[in-house]
Scaffold this motif. Structure first.
Motif, mmCIF file in Angstrom:
data_model
loop_
_atom_site.group_PDB
_atom_site.id
_atom_site.type_symbol
_atom_site.label_atom_id
_atom_site.label_comp_id
_atom_site.label_asym_id
_atom_site.label_seq_id
_atom_site.Cartn_x
_atom_site.Cartn_y
_atom_site.Cartn_z
ATOM 1 N N TYR A 50 -81.265 -3.302 -37.397
ATOM 2 C CA TYR A 50 -82.011 -2.121 -37.811
ATOM 3 C C TYR A 50 -81.322 -0.882 -37.254
ATOM 4 O O TYR A 50 -80.863 -0.877 -36.103
ATOM 5 N N ALA A 51 -81.249 0.153 -38.088
ATOM 6 C CA ALA A 51 -80.755 1.433 -37.582
ATOM 7 C C ALA A 51 -81.889 2.128 -36.836
ATOM 8 O O ALA A 51 -83.066 1.770 -36.999
ATOM 9 N N GLU A 52 -81.554 3.057 -36.065
ATOM 10 C CA GLU A 52 -82.576 3.762 -35.283
ATOM 11 C C GLU A 52 -83.559 4.452 -36.231
ATOM 12 O O GLU A 52 -83.157 5.049 -37.224
ATOM 13 N N GLU A 53 -84.822 4.292 -35.970
ATOM 14 C CA GLU A 53 -85.884 4.924 -36.765
ATOM 15 C C GLU A 53 -85.956 4.358 -38.185
ATOM 16 O O GLU A 53 -86.615 4.916 -39.037
ATOM 17 N N GLU A 54 -85.277 3.264 -38.449
ATOM 18 C CA GLU A 54 -85.259 2.719 -39.811
ATOM 19 C C GLU A 54 -86.588 2.052 -40.150
ATOM 20 O O GLU A 54 -87.101 1.242 -39.354
ATOM 21 N N ILE A 55 -87.122 2.347 -41.281
ATOM 22 C CA ILE A 55 -88.381 1.744 -41.735
ATOM 23 C C ILE A 55 -88.118 1.065 -43.069
ATOM 24 O O ILE A 55 -87.658 1.719 -44.014
ATOM 25 N N PRO A 56 -88.327 -0.220 -43.153
ATOM 26 C CA PRO A 56 -88.031 -0.908 -44.420
ATOM 27 C C PRO A 56 -88.980 -0.468 -45.532
ATOM 28 O O PRO A 56 -90.183 -0.382 -45.305
ATOM 29 N N ALA A 57 -88.395 -0.225 -46.661
ATOM 30 C CA ALA A 57 -89.202 0.182 -47.803
ATOM 31 C C ALA A 57 -89.675 -1.043 -48.568
ATOM 32 O O ALA A 57 -89.226 -2.169 -48.320
ATOM 33 N N ALA A 58 -90.561 -0.783 -49.498
ATOM 34 C CA ALA A 58 -91.068 -1.879 -50.337
ATOM 35 C C ALA A 58 -89.908 -2.556 -51.051
ATOM 36 O O ALA A 58 -89.009 -1.879 -51.561
ATOM 37 N N GLY A 59 -89.949 -3.874 -51.061
ATOM 38 C CA GLY A 59 -88.878 -4.631 -51.714
ATOM 39 C C GLY A 59 -87.790 -5.055 -50.760
ATOM 40 O O GLY A 59 -86.936 -5.885 -51.098
ATOM 41 N N MET A 60 -87.814 -4.504 -49.549
ATOM 42 C CA MET A 60 -86.806 -4.896 -48.560
ATOM 43 C C MET A 60 -87.255 -6.137 -47.787
ATOM 44 O O MET A 60 -88.442 -6.479 -47.796
ATOM 45 N N PHE A 61 -86.288 -6.770 -47.134
ATOM 46 C CA PHE A 61 -86.575 -7.973 -46.358
ATOM 47 C C PHE A 61 -86.122 -7.797 -44.915
ATOM 48 O O PHE A 61 -85.098 -7.161 -44.663
ATOM 49 N N SER A 62 -86.890 -8.331 -44.011
ATOM 50 C CA SER A 62 -86.483 -8.367 -42.613
ATOM 51 C C SER A 62 -86.258 -9.813 -42.205
ATOM 52 O O SER A 62 -86.901 -10.730 -42.744
ATOM 53 N N GLN A 63 -85.377 -9.979 -41.269
ATOM 54 C CA GLN A 63 -85.157 -11.306 -40.677
ATOM 55 C C GLN A 63 -85.386 -11.181 -39.178
ATOM 56 O O GLN A 63 -84.851 -10.268 -38.544
ATOM 57 N N VAL A 64 -86.194 -12.072 -38.640
ATOM 58 C CA VAL A 64 -86.432 -12.080 -37.202
ATOM 59 C C VAL A 64 -85.893 -13.394 -36.651
ATOM 60 O O VAL A 64 -86.343 -14.464 -37.089
ATOM 61 N N ASP A 65 -84.968 -13.303 -35.751
ATOM 62 C CA ASP A 65 -84.452 -14.521 -35.098
ATOM 63 C C ASP A 65 -85.146 -14.679 -33.764
ATOM 64 O O ASP A 65 -85.055 -13.800 -32.901
#
Lengths: 520, 394
Positions: free
Chosen positions: A479-494
């Motif tokens: 993630y970039a600093e202050e980045e907020i995922p928009a609708a349609g985006m995916f996050s991965q948590v390890d």
């Protein structure tokens, strides 16, 4: 059981992404509509159990490539289908629902005599088919004379467990009746010891009943197994697909519910988990016909071997293991496997069933099963979660349905199942990271650690890392600093720990984020 | 199918507006399969096995044809492989005929009355036997193997038996019968006939061929778990018979048979120590003798397995057998065995130090209830012997 420990990882929403091919719009899929294509014509298939033994013992049918299960959804769960319905492990059933199992009534009607419409007199397991006053057809199966209650209790108990676990099973009822409850249909036929078909007589029926146990009150105890709805098509195999069933597209050896059945069978000691004890039926209405897949015949579960107490070898060794046999011959029988020294309870209603020596990882059915052999740690983990979903009270309630006349037998079977359940959880939760039960709300990913929740191990310290995941390319970036995922985006948590890594995927939308994928 | 699924999963990324859902993808795969359905196929072996079971070939074979039931093996030791047939004539009355590859013959009619309840048992049996190649090495415990000769034994018997079951494991009874014997030259081209090798002092009653009236009683206590393949329990049997020579008054004798079997299981019955002691004693009145072909014998696949069938014979016989049996896999037991036995003219001459011994190993292909095929390899001073039988040794 220890109260669930919720762990929390906080994230900051950042940056957008594109759409995903790894995750489709409808992931995770919880229903696989494999009744969608109408089955117009399909053949009834007969299986020869000797051939099945030879095939699986001396050849390797099916695809043995070590790949993940093909029908699991992106969460690693099994969608509802004609094979499997998520039940207790996903949505907790009440004790009443658990003990009712698949049953829709109270068994064959006792209001009038049962009409015996066919009988099996040959072989060592006598039985017959009846029609009750409601017109329902049941198969009547008995205990071996030297083990009253054993096989019937095992059948009824295991039926309820398999049902709660999600498998299709017949309605199996315990029935108690006198000779007067039965009358032979004038058109009933039987095959006698000489292989010839002839009319069934009242004296043939007397001959069958002479070979089964009768209580001092003159009552026969049996399992009344209700004929399942639909036209029987014969058994399904644990490999390949039916070439004449359009809906059967996942090779059976790569189905998670069949691979995971190994762990479940190890729990219930279902060593007879082979094709001959399965049944496909053509269900549905004209124009919407499909094949439903059943597990049947649980007489060889727990301590029962159907016609006698379970063999001491059962669950430990295939019928044919050349290396084992040669070792025994060469060492004059001084060497043997562990089962040879296992102590079993001396209880005729229980048979041979124990937990002390039980080793979940080494458990085997009667002969090799391709789906079992393809089972990965993920498949076994999924199945272990299913097994662990039963509390002690739930297990005791289901075992009570076996109606053992001796409370000690009932207690022993329940205690043994509880201990075997815990051994299964302890072993399979240790094979992979058991962080599970993920939820996401208010910007927090919450989860449990199953192994420590059940007191099997200490909870390892997890370390979470968040990424933006690009499902098209399969790449990720921090993630970039202050980045907020928009609708349609995916996050991965390890989530990494001493146990290994679990990756959790979230899809972001205007309504928030939802978990769409879990990888272990 | 596998390739298809992989292809589906590897479809390249598409524009979101045309991306198909997982469910649509599976539906498409199913509709595609619907266009290429095939009837299930079977291998020829599977077909044959299905037909074998469906048509109940085994049951029909056992049931016989037009009432005739096949018989395989089951003739006297030394007869070789035998085939035959039996037929139930009316309820309780049956007849059978058997012939072996060595020319042995046996014809029998048996009547078992159906009017008795489970507590009582009875039968009447009429038998004709022709054994054209019976082995004879002489009489005594020190006969030589190179003295082997053969003779023909023919006998006709009419005998009855009546008994009562005193419990689940015990039965007692009495028996009586008539026996006519006839002796002739052996038909073996490899062996001399007994008359060429031995004199009349050895071949007692060879020319008289007495006719006997036989009577006696028996007691049988049997609590073996599976008589055809025992792993636990024991059997204790004793019988007494008196043979009255009706023609010459020179061959009257009494015979006493005692057999004790004990099975000691361990490790879930997958290991068994099997023990047996068996003796046959005969006692002839003064100036009477036992015909040489009715003397108790020792040797062969049923008792002293390192020696040939009927290797020793005399008026008295005793044999001890010990086996250690262990399961190699379901369907095969392996055994180590030791046998010791002796024949002697007088019971008091039976001594441990004079016993002939043999030892060896064996393989028993079995079911839980029966031994289907047994191969024993026994070693003795006579050398090694392999015996193959369709039944257990004890």
């Amino acid at each position: 059981m220890k109260r669930a420990l919720n762990l929390v990882l906080v994230m900051t929403f950042l940056v957008p992404s594109t759409f995903a091919q790894k995750f489709r719009a409808d992931d995770p899929v919880w229903v696989d509509n494999d009744a969608a294509v109408d089955v117009k014509t399909i053949a009834k298939h007969k299986l020869n159990d000797h051939y099945d033994f030879l095939l699986h013992t001396f050849k390797k049918p099916g695809d043995r490539t070590l790949i993940p299960a093909m029908n699991a959804n992106t969460l690693g769960e099994v969608p509802d289908s004609s094979w499997f319905q998520n039940r207790h492990a996903r949505t907790r059933m009440t004790i009443e629902d658990l003990v009712r199992g698949p049953n829709t009534g109270a068994g064959p009607s006792m209001n009038d005599q049962w009409t015996v419409i066919a009988a099996k007199t040959e072989g060592i397991t006598p039985g017959f088919r009846i029609r009750d006053s409601r017109g329902h057809v049941y198969f009547i199966k008995f205990d071996p004379p030297q083990n009253p209650e054993m096989a019937t209790a095992a059948e009824v108990i295991s039926t309820k467990f398999f049902h709660a676990l999600g498998y299709n099973v017949p309605e199996n009822y315990l029935a108690f009746f006198t000779r007067g409850q039965l009358r032979v249909d004038g058109k009933a036929m039987m095959t006698d010891d000489t292989g010839r078909e002839r009319r069934l007589t009242e004296s043939d029926l007397d001959g069958i009943l002479k070979r089964v146990h009768r209580s001092d009150e003159g009552l026969y105890r049996a399992v009344a197994s209700k004929q399942v709805h639909g036209a029987p098509l014969g058994p399904f195999q644990y490999y390949g697909t039916r070439s004449d069933d359009p809906n059967d597209i996942f090779p059976h050896e790569h189905r998670r519910e069949l691979r995971g059945l190994r762990v479940i069978s190890s729990w219930l000691n279902h060593d007879d988990s082979r094709a001959i004890n399965t049944l496909d039926v053509l269900a549905g209405d004209p124009g919407r016909r499909f094949v439903r897949h059943y597990l049947i015949d649980f007489g060889s579960t727990l301590g029962s071997g159907s016609v006698s107490a379970q063999k001491p070898r059962a669950g430990w060794e295939y019928m044919w293991e050349p290396e084992t046999a040669l070792k025994r011959i060469a060492t004059l029988g001084l060497w043997d496997k562990k089962w040879i020294r296992v102590d079993y309870p001396n209880h005729s209603a229980v048979g041979r069933f124990e937990s002390q020596s039980f080793e979940p990882q080494n458990w085997k059915p009667e002969y090799p099963n391709p789906a079992f052999l393809n089972a990965t740690d993920e498949d076994s983990y999924w199945a272990a979660k299913m097994v662990m979903s039963f509390t002690n009270d739930e297990i005791r309630a289901i075992v009570k349905e076996g109606q053992y006349s001796d409370p000690q037998a009932e207690k022993y079977v329940a205690d043994t199942l509880i201990e075997r359940r815990d051994k299964i959880g302890r072993y399979w939760f240790d094979r992979t990271s058991s962080f599970d039960n993920f939820t996401f709300a208010d910007g927090e990913l919450r989860f449990d650690h199953l192994a420590s929740q059940f007191d099997f191990s200490r909870r390892p310290d997890p370390c979470g890392e968040w990424f933006i995941f690009d499902p098209v390319s399969g790449t990720r970036r921090p993630y970039a600093e202050e980045e907020i995922p928009a609708a349609g985006m995916f996050s991965q948590v390890d989530i990494t720990s001493a146990e290994g890594k679990v990756s959790v995927y979230l899809r972001h939308s205007d309504r928030g984020a939802a978990i769409v994928g879990i990888e272990r | 199918m596998l390739a298809l699924m992989f292809t589906m999963l590897l479809v390249p990324a598409q524009d979101p507006s045309v991306e198909i859902t997982r469910s649509e993808e599976l539906q498409a795969a199913r509709e595609d399969k619907a266009q290429h359905l095939q009837a299930p196929t079977r291998t020829s072996l599977e077909k044959a096995l299905v037909d074998f079971k469906e048509k109940r070939v085994m049951e029909r074979f056992q049931a016989g044809f037009l009432g005739f039931h096949p018989m395989v093996g089951g003739m006297k030791t030394g007869s070789g492989f035998a085939l035959g047939t039996s037929r139930e004539i009316t309820k309780g009355l049956s007849a059978s005929a058997q012939v072996s590859f060595k020319g042995y013959q046996k014809y029998e009619i048996v009547y078992k009355p159906g009017f008795l309840n489970d507590r009582f048992f009875a039968e009447v049996r009429s038998t004709y036997r022709n054994h054209p190649q019976e082995s004879f090495y002489g009489v005594g415990n020190n006969t030589q193997s190179e003295d082997l000769a053969s003779y023909r034994l023919e006998d006709q018997t009419v005998a009855g038996q009546f008994g009562v079951r005193l419990g689940k494991h015990t039965k007692v009874g009495t028996q009586a019968g008539w026996i006519k014997t006839r002796i002739g030259d052996g038909t073996s081209s490899r062996l001399p006939s007994v008359g060429e090798t031995f004199g009349p002092e050895t071949l007692t009653a060879i020319s008289d061929e007495p006719t006997y009236l036989r009577s006696g009683a028996f007691l049988d206590i049997d609590y073996r778990d599976e008589p055809g393949n025992p792993r636990e329990g024991g059997r204790y049997a004793a019988s007494w018979s008196t043979f009255k020579d009706r023609g010459f008054g020179r061959y009257d004798f009494n015979q006493y048979d005692v057999e004790v079997q004990q099975y000691i299981p361990f490790f879930h019955h997958r290991r068994v120590i099997a023990l047996r002691a068996k003796t046959t004693l005969t006692q002839a009145a003064d100036n009477h003798a036992v015909p040489f072909y009715m003397l108790p014998t020792l040797g062969g696949s049923e008792d002293l397995r390192g020696y040939a069938d009927f290797r020793f014979r005399d008026r008295n016989m005793v044999v001890f057998n010990a086996e250690y049996r262990w399961e190699a896999f379901s369907g095969l037991d392996v055994a180590l065995f030791a046998d010791a036995g002796q024949v002697a003219p007088r019971a008091q001459d039976l001594r441990v130090r004079d016993m002939k011994t043999s030892a060896g190993f064996g393989f028993r292909f079995n079911t839980a209830k029966n031994v289907i095929y047994r191969v024993d390899v026994g070693f003795s001073r006579d050398g090694a012997r392999v015996s193959m039988k369709f039944s257990h040794v004890f």
